[in-house]
Design an enzyme around this catalytic site. Sequence first.
Site, mmCIF file in Angstrom:
data_model
loop_
_atom_site.group_PDB
_atom_site.id
_atom_site.type_symbol
_atom_site.label_atom_id
_atom_site.label_comp_id
_atom_site.label_asym_id
_atom_site.label_seq_id
_atom_site.Cartn_x
_atom_site.Cartn_y
_atom_site.Cartn_z
ATOM 1 C CD GLU A 1 -7.096 -0.149 1.115
ATOM 2 O OE1 GLU A 1 -7.301 0.948 1.664
ATOM 3 O OE2 GLU A 1 -6.251 -0.942 1.514
ATOM 4 C CB THR B 1 -5.744 4.761 8.886
ATOM 5 O OG1 THR B 1 -5.666 3.750 7.889
ATOM 6 C CG2 THR B 1 -5.701 4.103 10.259
ATOM 7 C CB THR B 2 -9.448 1.728 6.877
ATOM 8 O OG1 THR B 2 -9.065 2.358 5.666
ATOM 9 C CG2 THR B 2 -10.769 1.018 6.698
ATOM 10 C CG ASN C 1 -1.817 1.160 1.339
ATOM 11 O OD1 ASN C 1 -1.415 2.290 1.049
ATOM 12 N ND2 ASN C 1 -3.044 0.941 1.748
ATOM 13 N NE ARG D 1 -9.425 8.306 4.018
ATOM 14 C CZ ARG D 1 -9.623 7.361 4.938
ATOM 15 N NH1 ARG D 1 -8.806 6.336 5.018
ATOM 16 N NH2 ARG D 1 -10.611 7.460 5.784
ATOM 17 N NE ARG E 1 -7.654 11.296 5.305
ATOM 18 C CZ ARG E 1 -8.207 10.703 6.368
ATOM 19 N NH1 ARG E 1 -7.513 9.873 7.096
ATOM 20 N NH2 ARG E 1 -9.449 10.956 6.711
ATOM 21 C CD GLU F 1 -6.883 -6.057 3.299
ATOM 22 O OE1 GLU F 1 -7.054 -5.826 2.086
ATOM 23 O OE2 GLU F 1 -6.235 -5.310 4.055
ATOM 24 C CG HIS G 1 -8.254 4.124 0.504
ATOM 25 N ND1 HIS G 1 -8.423 3.922 1.857
ATOM 26 C CD2 HIS G 1 -9.452 4.537 0.039
ATOM 27 C CE1 HIS G 1 -9.682 4.185 2.175
ATOM 28 N NE2 HIS G 1 -10.322 4.573 1.094
ATOM 29 C CG HIS H 1 -5.366 -1.569 9.381
ATOM 30 N ND1 HIS H 1 -5.897 -0.649 8.506
ATOM 31 C CD2 HIS H 1 -5.060 -0.862 10.492
ATOM 32 C CE1 HIS H 1 -5.932 0.536 9.069
ATOM 33 N NE2 HIS H 1 -5.425 0.439 10.270
ATOM 34 N N GLY H 2 -1.833 -2.533 9.914
ATOM 35 C CA GLY H 2 -0.975 -2.484 11.097
ATOM 36 C C GLY H 2 0.089 -3.564 11.149
ATOM 37 C CG ASP I 1 -3.163 4.678 0.240
ATOM 38 O OD1 ASP I 1 -3.163 4.644 -1.005
ATOM 39 O OD2 ASP I 1 -4.037 4.133 0.941
ATOM 40 C CG HIS I 2 0.788 6.322 4.693
ATOM 41 N ND1 HIS I 2 -0.220 7.251 4.843
ATOM 42 C CD2 HIS I 2 0.401 5.241 5.405
ATOM 43 C CE1 HIS I 2 -1.171 6.762 5.614
ATOM 44 N NE2 HIS I 2 -0.821 5.536 5.966
HETATM 45 N N1 PXP Z 1 -5.791 -2.868 4.223
HETATM 46 C C1 PXP Z 1 -6.724 -1.893 4.288
HETATM 47 C C2 PXP Z 1 -8.114 -2.221 3.899
HETATM 48 C C3 PXP Z 1 -6.371 -0.588 4.685
HETATM 49 O O1 PXP Z 1 -7.301 0.372 4.732
HETATM 50 C C4 PXP Z 1 -5.027 -0.327 5.009
HETATM 51 C C5 PXP Z 1 -4.621 1.046 5.413
HETATM 52 O O2 PXP Z 1 -4.819 1.945 4.386
HETATM 53 C C6 PXP Z 1 -4.095 -1.370 4.904
HETATM 54 C C7 PXP Z 1 -4.498 -2.641 4.526
HETATM 55 C C8 PXP Z 1 -2.650 -1.157 5.181
HETATM 56 O O3 PXP Z 1 -2.500 -0.858 6.530
HETATM 57 P P1 PXP Z 1 -1.098 -0.361 7.062
HETATM 58 O O4 PXP Z 1 -0.816 0.948 6.373
HETATM 59 O O5 PXP Z 1 -1.322 -0.205 8.512
HETATM 60 O O6 PXP Z 1 -0.084 -1.400 6.712
#
Ligand code: PXP
Length: 254
Positions: free
Chosen positions: A78, A108-109, A8, A53, A57, A159, A51, A199-200, A10-11
């Site tokens: 996403e 975040t989500t 991912n 959004r 952002r 997921e 993603h 996630h995380g 996004d950041h």
């Molecule tokens: N999966 C989903 C559905 C998410 O929304 C996110 C965060 O955008 C991630 C995975 C990735 O999470 P992380 O950035 O904490 O690794």
Amino acid sequence: MNLQLGVNIDHVATLRQARYALLPDSPNAEPSPVDAAEDAKLGGADSITIHVRGDRRHMQEADAYRIKESTDLPINFEMGNTQEMIDIALKLKPTYVCLVPETREEVTTEGGLDVAGLYDELAPTVKTLQDAGIKISMFIDPVNVQIEASAKIGAEMVELHTGCFANAEPGCERSEELDRLRISAVAGHKLSLQVNAGHGINYENIRDIHAVPHLTELNIGHSIVARSVRIGFQQAVAEMRELMQGYKSEGKPV
Ligand code: PXP
């Protein structure tokens, strides 16, 4: 089959937006999510997750199209269940869409999608996207009712939300969460769903994820972007130092 890694990015866009949100066309706008997708591939990523959004952002709509055009990796798009995002997905044609809950205030989500509760709203979206050849993943908490609803609605994948496990948030016991993930993965597998998780997940808790059976793909973002700063910062400083060489300064440090 090896466990697949969806990265991912996004950041990477978050960092660009921190400086260039108001100057989107500046030639200085960096870092580039397109470059990040390429680097992710070189590092061994199996797919790229983005993603867009509602509040834009981090990723912008244009980023999504540019990334899709520049990479041959599958794109996991996403999105929240809105008409605006459905329209973007139909134009983008990602390999798969991961439907996530989305509210403007969240960092975040947070929490999985309530597929069971929102079944009637989600079903037409699933059909529209699948009719366009896009596979559907549901980002859900690891609970049976959501897995069953995801299978019933016709999603190809779930997921499993690992945020509670990863962050051991108040009210979340890590070992109990790991158990919930394991049980849910078995349940999803039995219902012929592809089981992903995300996630995380970071460089420490990934070890425990090995205990969850039937996983096909992990989606990981923040920890990889954060680690790239840690392992790349020294070189970035050294390169700038190098470019400063040769200047004969007459200034005096105080
Ligand atoms: N999966 C989903 C559905 C998410 O929304 C996110 C965060 O955008 C991630 C995975 C990735 O999470 P992380 O950035 O904490 O690794």
